[in-house]
Design a protein around this motif. Structure first.
Motif, PDB file in Angstrom:
ATOM      1  N   ASN A 271       0.780  -1.010   0.155  1.00  0.00           N
ATOM      2  CA  ASN A 271       0.006  -0.130   0.151  1.00  0.00           C
ATOM      3  C   ASN A 271       0.887   1.438   0.033  1.00  0.00           C
ATOM      4  O   ASN A 271       1.980   1.293   0.549  1.00  0.00           O
ATOM      5  CB  ASN A 271      -0.900   0.037   1.022  1.00  0.00           C
ATOM      6  N   MET A 272       0.245   2.416  -0.337  1.00  0.00           N
ATOM      7  CA  MET A 272       1.149   3.668  -0.676  1.00  0.00           C
ATOM      8  C   MET A 272       2.497   3.408  -1.488  1.00  0.00           C
ATOM      9  O   MET A 272       3.402   3.783  -1.123  1.00  0.00           O
ATOM     10  CB  MET A 272       1.664   4.227   0.864  1.00  0.00           C
ATOM     11  N   ALA A 273       2.159   2.476  -2.598  1.00  0.00           N
ATOM     12  CA  ALA A 273       3.468   1.950  -3.379  1.00  0.00           C
ATOM     13  C   ALA A 273       3.907   3.250  -3.874  1.00  0.00           C
ATOM     14  O   ALA A 273       5.050   3.376  -4.353  1.00  0.00           O
ATOM     15  CB  ALA A 273       2.922   1.156  -4.394  1.00  0.00           C
ATOM     16  N   TRP A 274       3.171   4.318  -4.412  1.00  0.00           N
ATOM     17  CA  TRP A 274       3.553   5.419  -4.909  1.00  0.00           C
ATOM     18  C   TRP A 274       2.644   6.682  -4.815  1.00  0.00           C
ATOM     19  O   TRP A 274       1.361   6.274  -4.486  1.00  0.00           O
ATOM     20  CB  TRP A 274       4.149   5.531  -6.444  1.00  0.00           C
ATOM     21  N   PHE A 275       2.969   7.767  -4.719  1.00  0.00           N
ATOM     22  CA  PHE A 275       1.821   8.950  -4.753  1.00  0.00           C
ATOM     23  C   PHE A 275       1.796   9.488  -6.173  1.00  0.00           C
ATOM     24  O   PHE A 275       2.528   9.603  -7.088  1.00  0.00           O
ATOM     25  CB  PHE A 275       2.639  10.045  -4.037  1.00  0.00           C
ATOM     26  N   THR A 276       0.539   9.427  -6.294  1.00  0.00           N
ATOM     27  CA  THR A 276       0.101  10.257  -7.684  1.00  0.00           C
ATOM     28  C   THR A 276      -0.920  11.330  -7.454  1.00  0.00           C
ATOM     29  O   THR A 276      -2.022  11.203  -6.762  1.00  0.00           O
ATOM     30  CB  THR A 276      -0.704   9.049  -8.490  1.00  0.00           C
ATOM     31  N   PRO A 277      -0.465  12.525  -7.782  1.00  0.00           N
ATOM     32  CA  PRO A 277      -1.416  13.464  -7.535  1.00  0.00           C
ATOM     33  C   PRO A 277      -2.661  13.675  -8.543  1.00  0.00           C
ATOM     34  O   PRO A 277      -2.479  13.183  -9.749  1.00  0.00           O
ATOM     35  CB  PRO A 277      -0.609  14.969  -7.994  1.00  0.00           C
ATOM     36  N   ALA A 278      -3.871  14.048  -8.275  1.00  0.00           N
ATOM     37  CA  ALA A 278      -5.028  13.932  -8.963  1.00  0.00           C
ATOM     38  C   ALA A 278      -4.758  14.786 -10.392  1.00  0.00           C
ATOM     39  O   ALA A 278      -5.031  14.424 -11.443  1.00  0.00           O
ATOM     40  CB  ALA A 278      -6.248  14.629  -8.237  1.00  0.00           C
ATOM     41  N   GLU A 279      -4.063  15.864 -10.123  1.00  0.00           N
ATOM     42  CA  GLU A 279      -3.812  16.675 -11.515  1.00  0.00           C
ATOM     43  C   GLU A 279      -2.884  16.070 -12.471  1.00  0.00           C
ATOM     44  O   GLU A 279      -2.752  16.627 -13.581  1.00  0.00           O
ATOM     45  CB  GLU A 279      -3.927  18.185 -11.150  1.00  0.00           C
ATOM     46  N   LEU A 280      -2.044  15.171 -11.892  1.00  0.00           N
ATOM     47  CA  LEU A 280      -1.178  14.550 -12.903  1.00  0.00           C
ATOM     48  C   LEU A 280      -1.147  12.898 -12.833  1.00  0.00           C
ATOM     49  O   LEU A 280      -0.172  12.588 -12.269  1.00  0.00           O
ATOM     50  CB  LEU A 280       0.417  15.001 -12.425  1.00  0.00           C
ATOM     51  N   PRO A 281      -2.051  12.465 -13.062  1.00  0.00           N
ATOM     52  CA  PRO A 281      -2.401  11.096 -13.071  1.00  0.00           C
ATOM     53  C   PRO A 281      -1.277  10.243 -13.690  1.00  0.00           C
ATOM     54  O   PRO A 281      -1.202   9.021 -13.185  1.00  0.00           O
ATOM     55  CB  PRO A 281      -3.696  10.764 -13.744  1.00  0.00           C
ATOM     56  N   GLU A 282      -0.441  10.486 -14.344  1.00  0.00           N
ATOM     57  CA  GLU A 282       0.576   9.792 -15.085  1.00  0.00           C
ATOM     58  C   GLU A 282       1.722   9.909 -14.065  1.00  0.00           C
ATOM     59  O   GLU A 282       2.859   8.834 -14.302  1.00  0.00           O
ATOM     60  CB  GLU A 282       0.880  10.188 -16.514  1.00  0.00           C
ATOM     61  N   ASN A 283       2.017  10.655 -13.454  1.00  0.00           N
ATOM     62  CA  ASN A 283       3.072  10.987 -12.308  1.00  0.00           C
ATOM     63  C   ASN A 283       3.083  10.065 -11.393  1.00  0.00           C
ATOM     64  O   ASN A 283       2.151  10.063 -10.508  1.00  0.00           O
ATOM     65  CB  ASN A 283       3.424  12.331 -12.049  1.00  0.00           C
ATOM     66  N   LYS A 284       4.243   9.058 -10.940  1.00  0.00           N
ATOM     67  CA  LYS A 284       4.369   8.514  -9.737  1.00  0.00           C
ATOM     68  C   LYS A 284       5.672   8.757  -8.921  1.00  0.00           C
ATOM     69  O   LYS A 284       6.817   9.176  -9.570  1.00  0.00           O
ATOM     70  CB  LYS A 284       4.671   7.122 -10.265  1.00  0.00           C
ATOM     71  N   TYR A 285       5.320   9.175  -7.659  1.00  0.00           N
ATOM     72  CA  TYR A 285       6.522   9.640  -7.119  1.00  0.00           C
ATOM     73  C   TYR A 285       6.586   8.517  -5.802  1.00  0.00           C
ATOM     74  O   TYR A 285       5.609   8.285  -5.002  1.00  0.00           O
ATOM     75  CB  TYR A 285       5.891  10.718  -6.256  1.00  0.00           C
ATOM     76  N   TYR A 286       7.550   7.674  -5.748  1.00  0.00           N
ATOM     77  CA  TYR A 286       8.047   6.435  -4.940  1.00  0.00           C
ATOM     78  C   TYR A 286       8.411   7.319  -3.471  1.00  0.00           C
ATOM     79  O   TYR A 286       9.435   7.007  -3.223  1.00  0.00           O
ATOM     80  CB  TYR A 286       8.691   5.727  -5.468  1.00  0.00           C
ATOM     81  N   ILE A 287       7.489   7.873  -2.707  1.00  0.00           N
ATOM     82  CA  ILE A 287       8.021   8.414  -1.557  1.00  0.00           C
ATOM     83  C   ILE A 287       8.434   7.468  -0.487  1.00  0.00           C
ATOM     84  O   ILE A 287       9.213   7.970   0.510  1.00  0.00           O
ATOM     85  CB  ILE A 287       6.888   9.519  -1.000  1.00  0.00           C
TER      86      ILE A 287
END
Ligand SMILES: Nc1ncnc2c1ncn2[C@@H]1O[C@H](COP(=O)(O)OP(=O)(O)OP(=O)(O)O)[C@@H](O)[C@H]1O
Length: 364
Positions: A271-287
């Motif tokens: 869970n919480m594998a990566w963060f995806t902001p709603a306005e940039l659905p293609e972006n993945k941030y592996y926080i």
């Protein structure tokens, strides 16, 4: 012709119900090779004659294709005995699968995963119940918008029983229903264990396909008393990919594998594998790091059930009491639906393995 080569070929034969190859499933036994003669036994989940025949043909076809038409094959196909596939539990015999959802560390999304697994199973047509056994922070009532509700009592064949609260067609009992709002009950060990046991023994669950248990985080006494009370069919471990969470997830897996506990691990969820902001659905941030749970599962030879991204909508859905899986076609709903699909497959595999073991133990 070697045993390894034979198994490699059999690794291409799928079990039609469980949709995995028969080698991965451990459905191949007693492989013996003598010159150009192969003798072996295969299990198939459907014990009907036509299903066994079809499996026999598939095995013979594939082996002859690789080792030649002259290969002599004696393939015995056994069906899983239907009585072994059914549960023989004294407790809750009408519930087909009792599965716990656990995490080592708190706050990793165990309740969120439980709520969405339950929602996804209900959406797929299964009859589902949830026991929220999280004595420290029962959040299932919030996630299903039933915080103010209380279970009623019903009369079942002359015996008064607790009638679970219903939400989205899912039957719910939570430790949270037995405290006033904002009032934290300090459950002491034995009292907590007794209250929790009653959620199983004194509640009327009726016929269910899946009863999911949202466990408290960690690996404590409450877990031990639960496994002594309720024969669990399996456990799902939830973790984030963060190092500190992984260490606790590993402890969780090891606890359920102890000989004295011995609950099959259905698999691990990241869970919480990566963060995806709603306005940039293609972006993945592996926080929290990348693939930590996937790698842990591989290292421990356990099944990886899937990634769930960290998305604001998941948190919001939880807070408003409508699990995200009920959305139509959003990336989050699709991620949870895929998790549900793999979960169902893996539960079936675990059940099939148990049935083979029961059959063998019975033969001894
Ligand atoms: N994938 C996700 N995306 C966004 N928010 C999430 C996600 N998973 C969980 N959350 C949020 O994180 C918080 C903690 O989640 P949750 O209550 O499910 O964790 P838990 O492991 O059950 O916690 P506890 O230790 O209290 O039992 C909640 O506010 C939840 O909405």
């Amino acid at each position: 012709m070697t045993k390894e080569a034979v198994l490699e070929v059999l690794g291409t034969v799928l079990e039609p119900d469980l949709k995995k190859d028969i080698v991965t499933l451990n459905f191949v036994e007693e492989v013996q090779i003598e010159d150009s003669k192969i003798t072996l036994t295969i299990y198939v989940s459907n014990p009907a004659l036509h299903a066994r025949k079809r499996m026999q043909e598939a095995v013979e076809f594939n082996l002859k294709r690789v080792f030649g038409e002259d290969t002599e094959i004696t393939c015995m196909v056994k069906g899983l005995p239907s009585e072994a596939r059914e549960t023989h539990r004294k407790i809750l015999p009408e519930v087909k699968n009792i599965i716990a959802i656990a995490s080592g560390k708190g706050g990793v999304g165990k309740s969120t995963v439980t709520a969405n697994l339950a929602g996804g199973l209900a959406k797929a047509g299964f009859r589902v119940g949830i026991v929220d056994a999280d004595i420290y922070g029962p959040s299932i009532p919030t996630m299903f918008d039933v915080v103010g509700e209380r279970p009623t009592m019903i009369d079942v064949e002359g015996k008064p029983m607790i009638n679970p609260v219903m939400s989205y067609g899912i039957k719910i009992l939570s430790m949270g229903f037995f405290s006033q709002n904002d009032e934290a009950i300090v459950w002491r060990g034995p009292m907590a264990a007794k209250a929790m046991t009653q959620l199983f023994t004194d509640a009327y669950w009726g016929e269910l396909d899946y009863l999911l248990i949202d466990l408290p985080p960690g690996t404590g006494d409450i877990h031990l008393s639960l496994v002594q009370t309720v024969p669990l069919d399996g456990v799902v471990i939830v973790s984030t990919p963060q190092e500190v969470a992984l260490a606790d997830a590993r402890k969780g897996v090891n606890m359920f594998k102890l000989d004295t506990i011995n609950v099959p691990i259905i698999g691990l969820v990241e869970n919480m594998a990566w963060f995806t902001p709603a306005e940039l659905p293609e972006n993945k941030y592996y926080i929290f790091g990348r693939d930590g749970v996937k790698n842990l599962a591989a290292g421990m030879k356990e099944t990886f059930l899937g990634h769930i991204p960290l998305v604001q909508g998941v948190r919001e859905s939880g807070d408003v009491g409508r699990p995200a899986v009920f959305q139509e076609n959003t990336p989050t709903a699709l991620a949870f639906e895929e998790l549900v699909r793999i979960f169902v497959e893996e539960v079936n595999v675990i059940k099939a393995r148990k049935a083979i073991k029961t059959q063998k133990d019975g033969v001894k």
